[in-house]
Design a protein around this motif. Structure first.
Motif, PDB file in Angstrom:
ATOM      1  N   LEU A   1     -10.064   3.744   6.606  1.00 22.22           N
ATOM      2  CA  LEU A   1      -8.694   3.267   6.408  1.00 22.22           C
ATOM      3  C   LEU A   1      -8.674   1.783   6.061  1.00 22.22           C
ATOM      4  CD1 LEU A   1      -6.898   5.054   9.368  1.00 22.22           C
ATOM      5  CD2 LEU A   1      -6.902   5.694   6.965  1.00 22.22           C
TER       6      LEU A   1
ATOM      7  N   ARG B   1      -0.932   6.364   7.906  1.00 24.04           N
ATOM      8  CA  ARG B   1      -2.192   6.760   8.549  1.00 24.04           C
ATOM      9  C   ARG B   1      -2.722   5.629   9.437  1.00 24.04           C
ATOM     10  NH1 ARG B   1      -6.698   8.971   4.788  1.00 24.04           N
ATOM     11  NH2 ARG B   1      -7.748   9.229   6.788  1.00 24.04           N
TER      12      ARG B   1
ATOM     13  N   ARG C   1       6.393   1.238  -0.275  1.00 24.42           N
ATOM     14  CA  ARG C   1       5.107   0.568  -0.508  1.00 24.42           C
ATOM     15  C   ARG C   1       5.216  -0.927  -0.256  1.00 24.42           C
ATOM     16  NH1 ARG C   1       2.258   2.707  -6.033  1.00 24.42           N
ATOM     17  NH2 ARG C   1       2.277   4.919  -5.525  1.00 24.42           N
TER      18      ARG C   1
ATOM     19  N   TYR D   1      -7.845   0.435   2.607  1.00 23.35           N
ATOM     20  CA  TYR D   1      -6.468   0.301   2.125  1.00 23.35           C
ATOM     21  C   TYR D   1      -6.001  -1.142   2.128  1.00 23.35           C
ATOM     22  CZ  TYR D   1      -6.148   5.370   2.735  1.00 23.35           C
ATOM     23  OH  TYR D   1      -6.353   6.702   2.668  1.00 23.35           O
TER      24      TYR D   1
ATOM     25  N   MET E   1       0.849  -1.194   0.000  1.00 20.76           N
ATOM     26  CA  MET E   1       0.000   0.000   0.000  1.00 20.76           C
ATOM     27  C   MET E   1       0.876   1.232   0.000  1.00 20.76           C
ATOM     28  SD  MET E   1      -1.661   0.046   3.830  1.00 20.76           S
ATOM     29  CE  MET E   1      -1.878  -1.671   4.226  1.00 20.76           C
ATOM     30  N   ARG E   2       0.236   2.374  -0.272  1.00 22.96           N
ATOM     31  CA  ARG E   2       1.037   3.593  -0.362  1.00 22.96           C
ATOM     32  C   ARG E   2       1.628   3.931   0.995  1.00 22.96           C
ATOM     33  NH1 ARG E   2      -3.138   5.452  -3.881  1.00 22.96           N
ATOM     34  NH2 ARG E   2      -2.345   5.377  -6.012  1.00 22.96           N
TER      35      ARG E   2
ATOM     36  N   ASN F   1       1.865   6.755   2.600  1.00 19.54           N
ATOM     37  CA  ASN F   1       1.059   7.593   3.486  1.00 19.54           C
ATOM     38  C   ASN F   1      -0.175   6.845   3.995  1.00 19.54           C
ATOM     39  OD1 ASN F   1      -0.161   7.613   0.963  1.00 19.54           O
ATOM     40  ND2 ASN F   1      -1.117   9.611   1.317  1.00 19.54           N
ATOM     41  N   GLU F   2      -0.641   5.891   3.209  1.00 25.94           N
ATOM     42  CA  GLU F   2      -1.777   5.088   3.672  1.00 25.94           C
ATOM     43  C   GLU F   2      -1.382   4.256   4.888  1.00 25.94           C
ATOM     44  OE1 GLU F   2      -3.753   4.480  -0.765  1.00 25.94           O
ATOM     45  OE2 GLU F   2      -2.602   2.858   0.151  1.00 25.94           O
ATOM     46  N   ARG F   3      -0.237   3.612   4.739  1.00 25.98           N
ATOM     47  CA  ARG F   3       0.211   2.790   5.852  1.00 25.98           C
ATOM     48  C   ARG F   3       0.522   3.656   7.062  1.00 25.98           C
ATOM     49  NH1 ARG F   3       1.801  -2.286   4.462  1.00 25.98           N
ATOM     50  NH2 ARG F   3       2.990  -1.530   2.701  1.00 25.98           N
TER      51      ARG F   3
END
Lengths: 208, 655
Positions: free
Chosen positions: B491, B348, B646, B494, B341-342, B344-346
């Motif tokens: 979230l 968050r 990622r 994701y 995953m991206r 910033n996603e992780r």
């Protein structure tokens, strides 16, 4: 529980070289007898399903050991964790009878059993098909020995003519199962092995 | 010229259809300075194949789709090869200068970026192409196109522009070099691999194959062999090898448990022993070492089989099957896979967990939660989505694999959304006690809306681990809050669907069939999705087994007798090919194969180990050009480097 596995009973057969240990085992497991004598090297392993008292089924793992002196160094390995020990002598061979006691002691020294006093032994006097003239060990002497070893069961057998072999092994299986369950019952479950962990203490960390 | 950068030259394994000859692999490690890379190419397949793309390009008038070259990154990247090839054929002696730039390998990845750029510049220069093209006649060209079609199995689309009549059947499979190790019959002895676990008294605990009646005598023999060495030699036997039949037996004795692995698959003793360690670790995870010792203390006749649960046997079988039949790099590489995953996603997700942990300080006091994981589960493989851990602490991958095997079993037998509270011993963490795991199933999604194929189902699961056995409600409450929070912040999207799964063709690494790339400091690895046979379990297993064996050979080519790499930095190529005469025999022996021409085995693999990473790579059949393979390897490394944040969890939520 239906998924429960059958108990494995480890039975070890001891006695002087040539008394007929392998023959007894083959008679019991395969119901066969061979006139030819072939010394066992190290040990033979045979398996038989046994039905004890018509309601309990177990798998008997028979360890047929070599009677010859030179294989005795492996004794420890063979004796460890046995559920029953079968002592065999040859009714036509006085020496083999006299040695029974030392076989028993040898076993107890190495087997590391939980209570030597109650450990099940079974005594077999083999080759009773032989001519009476050749028999040198009297039944009386055998009964006395069995009594002195703690009233252990005694059977006079013939691997060659299949006398008493099944009966003897029934008794062996029963004793083994009894021993096996006694030991299992002596254990109490204990899952209280929680680990005491302090997060700020780094000793438990794993470097990976 | 940097002399100290050296590489190991190809070691060639010549393998027969009937079996591999690993002995040849040890023959030569020619250490050479990289200044003069040896380009031992014959003018056969490799060069021939690699020249094709420019040929196609210059023939654009004949080809329907002349944008093919540019639209297809793989063809483009192959162009560089052609320049090497033509130079090799015309001026073989002068090629080394330029080549040395291209092939210089250095752990610093940036270099390979530059190299890639150079290539692209070359490609855009049509004059180069034309000159190369001139070197070949029309007839050769046609022949080459055919050969290309036959050799590049992984991109059948590359044939789109082929106007030739002859269109060979292509597959994206790789050939099996190791035919010998398939099961011969259905009897117990015919299994190519088996595991035995027994007590020190010789009583059986577990075997992968075989009925009680069959295995019990073997248990006695194994016990005797192990005891013989303990008593007479005061040592533990490690292995018995029968070179003629290629059988290996590996032993591990950890009183009161004895383990033995048997393999006819050419696995090394070290491989088998690490597999035994996993099985032993599993036993310990279920009963723990202290309890095990207590059970057998004064009771060496103890029958452990009746102490273990049905689940334990299921799990042992599952682990054996993973070890024997699946490509299971988690274990082989001692690393885990991460859910892509991206960054910033992780971040968050990790922030959310971290903040919740601080806010819930009262309900879940410090020290309650030891370790937490959000995992994705698909096709029997777990991937890490998020990690919650104390600073400076982490769990050993073996421990996590044991946890995974428990969860796998629960997944297979689960009934709706369950919560579980499991005592589990993590043997590499502390083999004498239990930790307690709260396991909660978060979601299930099916990426394929049409079918109900189980291979497309993705599950997500939350694991919270505590050392306190009464912490169930605290962890449950925390788990619920966490899940609600992740859902309300959206979230969870994701990680419930794998949006970034990648294929080998997503990376511009020509001729590579499959690879595994591990970053050591994260103890994590990536590999491309397996694209074939996903609908056929048997074929998939066979295919995975093949990959597994190729990778096994690669790894074994660079380790010493203790299973450790022979050097901190190693680059090695392996080459598998078959001998002609054997091929004939095989064809005659198999009637079905008579109708088809079997592809000739000519496989190449690369292993590259540095202090930072490990790369294992297998090429398509027919590839034997080390230069191209090395370039592809570098591209994979740069690709992984580029997407590192990622592909890998770098920090996790620490507290």
């Amino acid at each position: 529980m239906s998924t429960r596995k059958k108990n494995i009973l480890k039975v070890i057969i001891l006695g002087d070289s040539g008394v007929g240990k392998t023959s007894l085992m083959h008679r019991y497991v395969n119901d066969k007898y061979s006139q030819q004598y072939k010394a066992t090297i190290g040990a033979d392993f045979l398996t038989k399903e046994v039905n004890i008292d018509s309601d309990k089924i177990a798998t008997m793992q028979v360890w047929d050991t070599a009677g010859q002196e030179r294989f005795q160094s492996l004794g420890v390995a063979f004796y460890r964790g046995a559920d029953c020990c079968v002592l065999v002598y040859d009714v036509t061979n006085t020496k083999s009878f006299q040695n029974i006691k030392s076989w028993r002691d040898e076993f107890l020294v190495h087997a590391n059993v939980s209570s030597p006093e109650t450990f099940p032994f079974v005594l077999l006097g083999n080759k009773i098909d032989a001519d009476d003239s050749k028999k040198v060990v009297s039944n009386k002497a055998a009964q006395d020995l069995a009594a002195s070893l703690g009233n252990i069961p005694l059977f006079f057998t013939s691997a060659k003519t299949a006398i008493n072999v099944d009966t003897a092994f029934q008794e062996i299986a029963r004793s083994a199962l009894q021993q096996n369950q006694n030991d299992a019952d002596a254990f109490e479950d204990d899952f209280n092995d929680a680990i005491n962990i302090q997060l700020d203490n780094d000793t438990n960390s794993c470097s990976c | 010229m940097n002399i100290k950068d050296q590489y190991l030259d190809t070691t060639s394994i010549s393998s027969l259809r009937s079996g591999v000859r690993p002995t040849k692999s040890q023959t030569s490690f020619n250490i050479q300075s990289r200044a003069q890379p040896s380009l031992s190419i014959n003018l056969d397949n490799t060069i021939v194949q690699t020249i094709i793309p420019p040929v196609n390009n210059s023939l654009s008038g004949d080809i329907e789709d002349n944008s093919l070259l540019h639209s297809h990154p793989r063809l483009r990247s192959m162009q560089s090869i052609s320049s090497i090839a033509s130079r090799r054929t015309t001026r073989p002696n002068t090629s080394s200068d330029q080549l040395s730039v291209n092939t210089s390998f250095n752990p610093i990845i940036e270099q390979s970026f530059t190299y890639c750029n150079n290539n692209n510049n070359n490609i855009d220069d049509p004059s180069t192409i034309r000159t190369q093209d001139a070197a070949f006649g029309e007839e050769i060209r046609k022949d080459l196109i055919d050969r290309l079609a036959q050799s590049i199995y992984s991109y059948p689309t590359s044939l789109a522009g082929n106007t030739n009549e002859f269109k060979p059947v292509v597959s994206n499979e790789i050939p099996d070099v190791f035919i010998n190790d398939n099961q011969i019959g259905s009897t117990f002895q015919s299994h190519a691999k088996n595991f035995f676990i027994l007590t020190s008294a010789g009583k059986p605990i577990f075997s992968m194959f075989g009925e009680d009646k069959e295995i019990i005598p073997y248990m006695g023999i194994i016990n005797t062999v192990v005891s013989y060495f303990q008593i007479n030699e005061s040592t533990n036997i490690k292995t018995i090898k029968l070179n003629k039949t290629k059988q290996t037996f590996a032993f591990t004795s950890k009183a009161p448990i004895i383990l033995m692995a048997y393999s006819r698959r050419g696995e090394t003793t070290n491989e088998l022993m690490t597999q035994l360690d996993l099985l032993y670790s599993y036993l310990i995870s279920s009963i723990n070492e202290r309890q095990l010792k207590r059970l057998f203390h004064n009771r060496s006749n103890f029958d452990l089989r009746n102490f273990l649960e049905v689940t334990d046997f299921d799990n042992l079988r599952q682990i054996c099957s993973l070890l024997s039949n699946k490509l299971y790099p988690d274990f082989g590489l001692n690393a885990l896979q991460c859910f892509v995953m991206r960054k910033n996603e992780r971040a968050r997700i990790h922030d959310t967990i971290h903040n919740l942990l601080i806010n819930e300080n009262k309900n879940i006091p410090r020290g309650t939660l030891l370790y937490g994981l959000i995992l994705s589960y698909k096709r029997k493989m777990f991937k890490l989505c998020a990690v919650i851990r104390p600073k400076g602490h982490s769990l050993h991958t073996i421990d996590l694999q044991l946890l995974f095997s428990l969860i796998t079993h629960q997944f297979e037998n689960r009934d709706g959304d369950q919560e579980l509270w499991l005592p589990i011993c993590f043997p590499k963490f502390n083999s004498n006690g239990f930790l307690y795991s709260y396991i909660k199933y978060l979601s299930r999604s099916n990426s394929n809306n049409l079918g109900s194929s189980s291979s497309d189902i993705e599950d997500t699961v939350l694991v919270l681990i505590s050392a306190q056995k009464d912490a169930f409600y605290k962890l449950k409450t925390f788990g619920d809050k966490l899940w609600n929070k992740l859902q309300s912040d959206k979230l969870n999207e994701y990680f419930i669907k794998d949006r970034f799964k990648f294929r080998i063709s997503d990376i511009q690494a020509p001729l590579v069939h499959h690879f595994m790339y591990k970053i050591k400091k994260y103890v994590q690895y990536v590999m491309p999705e397996i694209e074939i046979h996903n609908d056929d379990t048997n074929k998939l297993n066979r295919y995975e087994n093949k990959l597994k064996k190729f990778y096994g050979h690669l790894y074994n080519s660079v380790v010493d007798d203790n299973g450790l790499p022979i050097n901190k930095t190693i680059l090695n190529y392996l080459h598998w090919e078959e001998e002609e005469e054997e091929e004939v025999e095989e064809a005659e022996g198999n009637e079905i194969e008579n109708d088809f021409q079997r592809e000739k085995i000519n496989m190449m693999g690369l292993i590259w180990i540095t202090p930072q990473f490990e790369l294992y790579l297998i090429c398509n059949n027919g590839v034997n050009n080390k230069e191209i393979v090395l370039r592809s390897a570098k591209r994979i490394i740069s690709w992984c480097k580029k997407y590192e944040s990622r592909l890998f969890i770098q920090e996790g939520a620490t507290f």
